[in-house]
Write a protein that holds these residues in place. Structure first.
Motif, PDB file in Angstrom:
ATOM      1  N   ASN A   1       0.836  -1.204   0.000  1.00  0.00           N
ATOM      2  CA  ASN A   1       0.000   0.000   0.000  1.00  0.00           C
ATOM      3  C   ASN A   1       0.871   1.255   0.000  1.00  0.00           C
ATOM      4  OD1 ASN A   1      -1.961  -1.948   0.408  1.00  0.00           O
ATOM      5  ND2 ASN A   1      -3.112  -0.703   1.860  1.00  0.00           N
ATOM      6  N   THR A   2       0.556   2.173  -0.876  1.00  0.00           N
ATOM      7  CA  THR A   2       1.197   3.502  -1.027  1.00  0.00           C
ATOM      8  C   THR A   2       2.565   3.454  -1.706  1.00  0.00           C
ATOM      9  OG1 THR A   2       2.403   3.690   1.106  1.00  0.00           O
ATOM     10  CG2 THR A   2       0.059   4.272   1.110  1.00  0.00           C
ATOM     11  N   LEU A   3       3.109   2.276  -1.993  1.00  0.00           N
ATOM     12  CA  LEU A   3       4.448   2.244  -2.600  1.00  0.00           C
ATOM     13  C   LEU A   3       4.422   2.811  -4.012  1.00  0.00           C
ATOM     14  CD1 LEU A   3       7.413   1.551  -2.600  1.00  0.00           C
ATOM     15  CD2 LEU A   3       6.823  -0.814  -3.192  1.00  0.00           C
ATOM     16  N   ASN A   4       3.569   2.262  -4.861  1.00  0.00           N
ATOM     17  CA  ASN A   4       3.497   2.709  -6.249  1.00  0.00           C
ATOM     18  C   ASN A   4       2.971   4.146  -6.338  1.00  0.00           C
ATOM     19  OD1 ASN A   4       2.635   3.103  -9.008  1.00  0.00           O
ATOM     20  ND2 ASN A   4       2.727   0.895  -9.287  1.00  0.00           N
ATOM     21  N   LEU A   5       1.822   4.382  -5.749  1.00  0.00           N
ATOM     22  CA  LEU A   5       1.223   5.723  -5.798  1.00  0.00           C
ATOM     23  C   LEU A   5       2.120   6.754  -5.118  1.00  0.00           C
ATOM     24  CD1 LEU A   5      -2.504   4.870  -4.998  1.00  0.00           C
ATOM     25  CD2 LEU A   5      -1.664   5.922  -7.100  1.00  0.00           C
ATOM     26  N   GLY A   6       2.696   6.375  -3.981  1.00  0.00           N
ATOM     27  CA  GLY A   6       3.569   7.297  -3.264  1.00  0.00           C
ATOM     28  C   GLY A   6       4.797   7.659  -4.059  1.00  0.00           C
ATOM     29  N   TYR A   7       5.369   6.669  -4.741  1.00  0.00           N
ATOM     30  CA  TYR A   7       6.565   6.902  -5.548  1.00  0.00           C
ATOM     31  C   TYR A   7       6.283   7.911  -6.658  1.00  0.00           C
ATOM     32  CZ  TYR A   7      10.704   5.883  -8.371  1.00  0.00           C
ATOM     33  OH  TYR A   7      11.877   5.989  -9.083  1.00  0.00           O
ATOM     34  N   TYR A   8       5.202   7.732  -7.384  1.00  0.00           N
ATOM     35  CA  TYR A   8       4.882   8.644  -8.477  1.00  0.00           C
ATOM     36  C   TYR A   8       4.384   9.996  -7.961  1.00  0.00           C
ATOM     37  CZ  TYR A   8       5.723   4.990 -11.866  1.00  0.00           C
ATOM     38  OH  TYR A   8       6.328   4.032 -12.646  1.00  0.00           O
ATOM     39  N   PHE A   9       3.762   9.999  -6.805  1.00  0.00           N
ATOM     40  CA  PHE A   9       3.362  11.272  -6.198  1.00  0.00           C
ATOM     41  C   PHE A   9       4.593  12.109  -5.870  1.00  0.00           C
ATOM     42  CE2 PHE A   9       2.180  13.828  -2.417  1.00  0.00           C
ATOM     43  CZ  PHE A   9       1.177  14.594  -2.989  1.00  0.00           C
TER      44      PHE A   9
ATOM     45  N   ILE B   1       0.598  22.536 -18.664  1.00  0.00           N
ATOM     46  CA  ILE B   1      -0.085  21.347 -18.143  1.00  0.00           C
ATOM     47  C   ILE B   1      -0.359  21.563 -16.654  1.00  0.00           C
ATOM     48  CG2 ILE B   1       0.186  18.906 -17.575  1.00  0.00           C
ATOM     49  CD1 ILE B   1       1.686  18.544 -20.155  1.00  0.00           C
ATOM     50  N   PRO B   2      -1.623  21.477 -16.222  1.00  0.00           N
ATOM     51  CA  PRO B   2      -1.976  21.740 -14.814  1.00  0.00           C
ATOM     52  C   PRO B   2      -1.659  20.551 -13.914  1.00  0.00           C
ATOM     53  CG  PRO B   2      -3.938  21.156 -16.043  1.00  0.00           C
ATOM     54  CD  PRO B   2      -2.800  21.163 -17.049  1.00  0.00           C
ATOM     55  N   ILE B   3      -0.384  20.346 -13.627  1.00  0.00           N
ATOM     56  CA  ILE B   3       0.026  19.176 -12.843  1.00  0.00           C
ATOM     57  C   ILE B   3      -0.542  19.216 -11.426  1.00  0.00           C
ATOM     58  CG2 ILE B   3       2.186  20.237 -12.047  1.00  0.00           C
ATOM     59  CD1 ILE B   3       3.453  17.440 -12.211  1.00  0.00           C
ATOM     60  N   GLU B   4      -0.872  20.427 -10.933  1.00  0.00           N
ATOM     61  CA  GLU B   4      -1.418  20.553  -9.574  1.00  0.00           C
ATOM     62  C   GLU B   4      -2.704  19.739  -9.412  1.00  0.00           C
ATOM     63  OE1 GLU B   4      -0.793  23.028 -11.580  1.00  0.00           O
ATOM     64  OE2 GLU B   4       0.520  24.541 -10.648  1.00  0.00           O
ATOM     65  N   TYR B   5      -3.575  19.784 -10.436  1.00  0.00           N
ATOM     66  CA  TYR B   5      -4.840  19.061 -10.355  1.00  0.00           C
ATOM     67  C   TYR B   5      -4.620  17.548 -10.361  1.00  0.00           C
ATOM     68  CZ  TYR B   5      -6.789  23.645 -11.425  1.00  0.00           C
ATOM     69  OH  TYR B   5      -7.113  24.975 -11.376  1.00  0.00           O
ATOM     70  N   PHE B   6      -3.656  17.127 -11.151  1.00  0.00           N
ATOM     71  CA  PHE B   6      -3.343  15.702 -11.208  1.00  0.00           C
ATOM     72  C   PHE B   6      -2.779  15.230  -9.869  1.00  0.00           C
ATOM     73  CE2 PHE B   6      -0.414  12.157 -12.251  1.00  0.00           C
ATOM     74  CZ  PHE B   6      -1.363  11.253 -12.682  1.00  0.00           C
ATOM     75  N   LEU B   7      -1.940  16.072  -9.229  1.00  0.00           N
ATOM     76  CA  LEU B   7      -1.367  15.708  -7.941  1.00  0.00           C
ATOM     77  C   LEU B   7      -2.442  15.627  -6.859  1.00  0.00           C
ATOM     78  CD1 LEU B   7       1.998  17.697  -7.882  1.00  0.00           C
ATOM     79  CD2 LEU B   7       1.694  15.221  -7.973  1.00  0.00           C
ATOM     80  N   ILE B   8      -3.432  16.514  -6.923  1.00  0.00           N
ATOM     81  CA  ILE B   8      -4.537  16.470  -5.964  1.00  0.00           C
ATOM     82  C   ILE B   8      -5.304  15.157  -6.111  1.00  0.00           C
ATOM     83  CG2 ILE B   8      -6.766  17.485  -5.344  1.00  0.00           C
ATOM     84  CD1 ILE B   8      -5.554  20.224  -6.082  1.00  0.00           C
TER      85      ILE B   8
ATOM     86  N   LEU C   1      -4.104  12.355  -7.441  1.00  0.00           N
ATOM     87  CA  LEU C   1      -3.204  11.271  -7.052  1.00  0.00           C
ATOM     88  C   LEU C   1      -3.119  11.169  -5.531  1.00  0.00           C
ATOM     89  CD1 LEU C   1      -1.520   9.251  -8.706  1.00  0.00           C
ATOM     90  CD2 LEU C   1       0.450  10.741  -8.372  1.00  0.00           C
ATOM     91  N   PHE C   2      -3.090  12.324  -4.867  1.00  0.00           N
ATOM     92  CA  PHE C   2      -3.020  12.337  -3.403  1.00  0.00           C
ATOM     93  C   PHE C   2      -4.300  11.769  -2.796  1.00  0.00           C
ATOM     94  CE2 PHE C   2      -3.568  14.509   0.740  1.00  0.00           C
ATOM     95  CZ  PHE C   2      -2.415  14.046   1.373  1.00  0.00           C
ATOM     96  N   SER C   3      -5.429  12.065  -3.391  1.00  0.00           N
ATOM     97  CA  SER C   3      -6.706  11.547  -2.902  1.00  0.00           C
ATOM     98  C   SER C   3      -6.743  10.027  -2.979  1.00  0.00           C
ATOM     99  CB  SER C   3      -7.870  12.139  -3.709  1.00  0.00           C
ATOM    100  OG  SER C   3      -7.885  13.545  -3.619  1.00  0.00           O
ATOM    101  N   VAL C   4      -6.301   9.500  -4.113  1.00  0.00           N
ATOM    102  CA  VAL C   4      -6.260   8.040  -4.277  1.00  0.00           C
ATOM    103  C   VAL C   4      -5.228   7.433  -3.323  1.00  0.00           C
ATOM    104  CG1 VAL C   4      -5.885   6.159  -5.909  1.00  0.00           C
ATOM    105  CG2 VAL C   4      -6.968   8.267  -6.690  1.00  0.00           C
ATOM    106  N   LEU C   5      -4.122   8.159  -3.114  1.00  0.00           N
ATOM    107  CA  LEU C   5      -3.066   7.692  -2.207  1.00  0.00           C
ATOM    108  C   LEU C   5      -3.599   7.542  -0.784  1.00  0.00           C
ATOM    109  CD1 LEU C   5      -0.052   7.057  -1.697  1.00  0.00           C
ATOM    110  CD2 LEU C   5       0.317   9.516  -1.384  1.00  0.00           C
TER     111      LEU C   5
END
Length: 244
Positions: free
Chosen positions: A54-62, A82-89, A91-95
């Motif tokens: 848990n969180t290894l893959n998502l955390g790494y790319y985050f 490219i609005p990377i901020e929205y993608f990070l939000i 990704l963080f939610s899924v994380l």
């Protein structure tokens, strides 16, 4: 075939590797497309391999996304709006949900994240030729080396590279933590993932101060490979001594 089609259709190429003889070979479009496809597939498969905690893959790319955002905010790179901020939000939610054991990536999710980030980082380099291509390699070193190391390891053991096993790096770390500190399954899962991601974060934070220096980036890559390999064999021996 799908990856190759996407690469050709969107003309995703790598035009400067800082390796002269390789650049000459990549002047042929079809060779360039195949090379890019090969690189992307390595990341995709590596992303699937490391998706065991848990969180290894998502955390790494985050963490990679945060590094890119920091460089962009400090005007060290451009993202072509490219609005990377929205993608990070997102990704963080899924994380967080993954941290709470509510959501899992699965194979398709791992493939999608690996594919998205590999293509995104190739484009970042093409938009920012002042940075070293080896900085991009460094950001993706873990899933890439996980794939290459697994292929070599399974060939030595005369197993199919596609055959699943429980001897990936993160699984050995998990076994060591579980056996040594007697944590719960979920606790061991999260601790193991954070150890790997915190290590990579430290490397990324140092390396981003030298984004244009290929020699330093290559040194970090070699260092990571050595650390991975040494820890792998030590934990591998530890596991099979404690299975007896």
């Amino acid at each position: 075939a799908v990856v190759l089609f996407f690469i050709i259709f969107n003309n995703v190429q790598i035009n400067d590797t800082r390796i002269e003889y390789l650049d000459k070979i990549l002047e042929l479009n079809i060779i360039n497309y195949l090379f890019v496809c090969f690189c992307v597939l390595i990341v995709i498969n590596g992303s699937n391999f490391i998706d065991g905690l848990n969180t290894l893959n998502l955390g790494y790319y985050f963490l990679i996304g945060l590094i890119i955002l920091h460089l962009n905010l400090n005007q060290l790179i451009t993202l072509n709006n490219i609005p990377i901020e929205y993608f990070l939000i997102f990704l963080f939610s899924v994380l967080i949900l993954n941290l709470l054991n509510k959501v899992y990536l699965g194979d398709s999710g791992s493939y999608l994240v690996g594919f998205s980030f590999s293509v995104f980082l190739i484009n970042i380099y093409n938009w920012n030729n002042h940075i070293s291509p080896f900085f991009i390699v460094l950001l993706l070193w873990y899933p890439c080396y996980e794939t290459l190391f697994s292929i070599i390891r399974k060939n030595i053991l005369r197993k199919s590279p596609l055959s699943p096993d429980s001897n990936h790096f993160h699984q050995l770390i998990y076994f060591f933590i579980k056996k040594t500190y007697k944590q719960s399954t979920l606790g061991t899962n999260l601790i193991s993932a954070q150890i790997i991601n915190v290590y990579n974060l430290i490397i990324f934070l140092i390396a981003m101060n030298f984004v244009s220096n290929s020699a330093i980036q290559v040194s970090f890559i070699i260092f990571n490979v050595l650390i991975y390999t040494i820890i792998y064999f030590k934990t591998f021996v530890y596991k099979y001594k404690n299975l007896k």
